[in-house]
Design a protein around this motif. Sequence first.
Motif: not given
Length: 193
Positions: A113-137
Amino acid sequence: MSSPTTRYLILPGWQGSPEQHWQSHWQRSLPNCTRVEQRDWNLPDQGDWIVALERQVNADTTPVILIAHSLGCITVANWAQRAPAASLGKVLGALLVAPADVERPACPEALKGFAPISRSALPFPTQLIGSDNDAAASPVRALELARDWGAHAAILPGAGHINVKSGHERWEQGFAYLYRLQSRIEQQAKRRA
């Protein structure tokens, strides 16, 4: 790192963040820190989650830094797409950790129910941290989201979903990303002055 003129808002993901989760540790460690509470952590409703975030952003006149995990990251992006300018103006920046790709084929039904994911640029500084083995993304998907949102990105090796199950209870390393984000916020403020 912190300022009495900054609030931190913790946004857990699906099923919340238990006591051992790094978000709970950070909530106890950071001054002026509160959690965005949801009515139902197990059956998330995007509309409810967005309303709860909007309410917390506006609960005080103090500017905020958002600290989101998993589905909380998607909530931030989808909220920012429709939030009033006055609310967006209160957000100094966002730390988005292990975003949940709710558009992936194997996505749990409760998150779709949270799809679609907004693809718009966020209007504030943002740091994203992911992982090379995360099943969620996958790392490719995390980098795609970071690019779309205008976020700085870091992909950690072998970090899983960056939660209790993957061994990230206190996650002291994560504070380094928060420091970097706050440094960018401060540099941006100096340039505007």
